[in-house]
Design an enzyme around this catalytic site. Structure first.
Site, short mmCIF file in Angstrom:
data_model
loop_
_atom_site.label_atom_id
_atom_site.label_comp_id
_atom_site.label_asym_id
_atom_site.label_seq_id
_atom_site.Cartn_x
_atom_site.Cartn_y
_atom_site.Cartn_z
CB SER A 59 -0.95 -0.04 1.20
OG SER A 59 -1.95 0.93 1.11
CE LYS A 79 -4.77 -2.39 0.73
NZ LYS A 79 -4.82 -0.92 0.57
#
Length: 563
Positions: free
Chosen positions: A288, A313
């Site tokens: 992320s 991600k």
């Protein structure tokens, strides 16, 4: 004139179609809500047994969200505080001690330096019998957390068991701040090092403070360690990138179905370290916001990325308030690094019939260019410029970790030895390792090696094909040899086991800071960073695209379309 009339007609038609589509969507939502509400009512009124109405509702919500992706989740009021601590804030009222269950008993496994538990001489290995006169036996992790946490300034009474004796402690809770930057400073060879564990509130400021301090030492290079950093707040990632690159540069763009969720984030300020050579460390646990920082600095040719391929991600979440103090976290967009690539690994939009999710196909992977013309690729995470093969723990080490055998020995080691050498140089001796091996004599060390699992599968296949009789002698002989080989695992995996044991021991004396410093001795990625900093020719070659994907250690298997 005809052209103008046609354009007006097309615009009006488009609005009409959009309006119709919007109304149709609202009708479908309303229709299905009516059906769900009626079903929920009938079940609760008419089901043969008593039902748990809140439980039924949460089960229904969770099942619905599970069909989307793992990051879209419902948070009821009872879980709001834990949610904030996990995703937003790093502060809470508590005592500064971590706990774990072993065989149903609760133990202190970690104490934070300088906080109430440390001040009251609570030690790792202490068994917690009671909290505020409530027995811990039979409680779960959530209940224990609720008992230990509370408003700053309030008291919590503990009854501990240490060396067979009960000890009573009254501890005044303080505001516990879990830093985003868990370590920073100069390491060997004039290199600055910043370990960032999460991207929660104030992480950008914490990295900035660490960087300002390091810059005073005139480092020849800086390492930003994002390994096992699962991410957090996107805007904090943008602030951190901005510390190393100047203003008005694109860092990341998020794009969603809703046009309002399509946003580009650029740097806003002058960089405070725009030219010092920079290395970013990543591994499969870097996700992320970590991938935004690593991917953006790679795309802008500002940093060399070292380690293993990151998690992959590429999704952005946003929280929305719901009635009764609950909320929902929804995936609203995908994000794209400056080159235009999205590093999302799994295709949640196209699930298999059994509900499983596959990676995006190699055929969908696209090549992009960094600012300087290097090749980078979409999908499957951020691929390092210098690949260092990951260490994988052996089955015997994993077994000892799961059975807390390192934990118990480290506690005894601390009781027997009041002090040890510096954390940075600490290593256990061969005599210490022999003593540890001897302590396992009466312990259950049963485990199945990878080879044994394959042998079991081979025996199963032989049974299916009615060939067991033909190969039984060979299989039995192989099993005997494997059993003998397992007896040597403590010797064969000594270096690995020794490192894990040292990590546990050093934390008993020097806490988290000491554990990090001690690990530098064995850190292959950090060693690779030092090598790059010490070889300007290699560094320039990588940034020009001439040295991409150098592999240090064992070869790493990757898809051919990327390698």
């Amino acid at each position: 004139m005809k052209k103008i009339k046609y354009l007006i007609f097309a615009a009006v038609s488009g609005i009409a179609i959009l309006s119709f589509s919007f109304k149709e969507d609202l009708f479908l939502v309303s229709k299905n809500l009516d059906i769900f509400a009626s079903l929920y009512k009938e079940i609760n009124i008419n089901y043969v047994d008593e039902t748990n109405a809140p439980g039924l509702m949460k089960a229904g919500i969770d099942a619905m969200l599970e069909s989307l992706d793992p990051y879209t989740e419902y948070v009821p009021e009872s879980e709001i505080e834990d949610y904030k601590l996990k995703y937003i804030s790093t502060q809470y009222g508590g005592i500064g001690a971590g706990t774990l269950f072993i065989d149903g008993k609760l133990f202190v496994n970690e104490v934070s330096e300088g906080y109430p538990a440390n001040k009251q001489d609570i030690k790792a290995g202490d068994q917690v019998i009671k909290i505020n006169n409530i027995e811990t036996k039979g409680k779960d992790r959530v209940q224990i957390s609720q008992l230990l946490r509370g408003p700053k300034g309030t008291a919590v009474d503990l009854v501990l068991l240490r060396d067979g004796k009960e000890i009573a402690k009254k501890i005044i809770r303080e505001e516990i701040k879990q830093p985003n930057v868990t370590y920073s400073g100069m390491v060997a060879d004039g290199i600055g090092y910043i370990k960032l564990d999460k991207f929660l509130e104030n992480s950008g400021q914490e990295v900035k403070d660490a960087l300002v301090s390091i810059n005073k030492e005139n480092p020849k290079g800086i390492v930003l360690d994002l390994r096992n950093n699962g991410g957090g707040i996107l805007q904090e990632a943008v602030k951190i990138v901005n510390l190393f690159v100047d203003k008005d540069l694109l860092v990341v763009t998020q794009k969603g179905k809703n046009a309002e969720k399509t946003i580009s984030y650029k740097t806003m300020n002058a960089a405070i370290s725009p030219t010092v050579p920079l290395v970013v460390l990543v591994n499969n646990g870097s996700a992320s916001a970590s991938e935004i920082v690593a991917g953006s600095l790679q795309d802008l040719d500002r940093a060399i990325v070292i380690g293993q391929r990151s998690y992959g991600k590429g999704l952005v979440q946003q929280t929305f308030n719901l009635p009764y103090n609950s909320l929902v976290k929804v995936t609203v967009a995908k994000y794209y690094t400056p080159s235009g690539r999205c590093i999302q690994k799994l295709d949640y939009a196209h699930r298999n019939a059994d509900g499983s999710v596959d990676r995006f196909a190699d055929s969908t992977i696209t090549m992009y260019k960094t600012r300087g013309g290097r090749n980078v690729y979409s999908g499957n995470g951020v691929y390092p410029d210098v690949v260092v093969s990951a260490d994988k723990l052996s089955p015997i080490t994993i077994t000892m970790l799961n059975k807390s055998l390192f934990f118990n020995y480290a506690n005894q080691f601390r009781r027997d030895k009041p002090s040890i050498q510096s954390a940075k140089t600490f290593q256990i001796s061969d005599a210490d390792y022999t003593a540890f091996s001897a302590s396992l004599a009466e312990k259950d060390l049963s485990y199945q090696s990878r080879t044994e699992r394959l042998l079991t599968e081979l025996r199963y296949e032989a049974d299916k094909e009615n060939k067991t009789a033909e190969v039984k002698a060979d299989l039995d002989n192989l099993k005997s040899k494997l059993t003998s080989a397992k007896k040597m695992d403590l010797a064969n995996h000594k270096a690995e086991i020794k490192r894990v044991l040292e990590t546990q021991i050093v934390s008993r004396y020097f806490y988290e800071k000491g554990r990090i410093e001690q690990s530098f001795q064995y850190d292959k990625e950090l060693a690779a960073a030092k090598s790059v900093f010490n070889n300007q020719t290699q560094m320039l070659a990588i940034l020009k695209g001439d040295g991409n994907y150098k592999v240090i250690g064992k070869p790493v298997k990757e898809t051919a379309s990327i390698d």
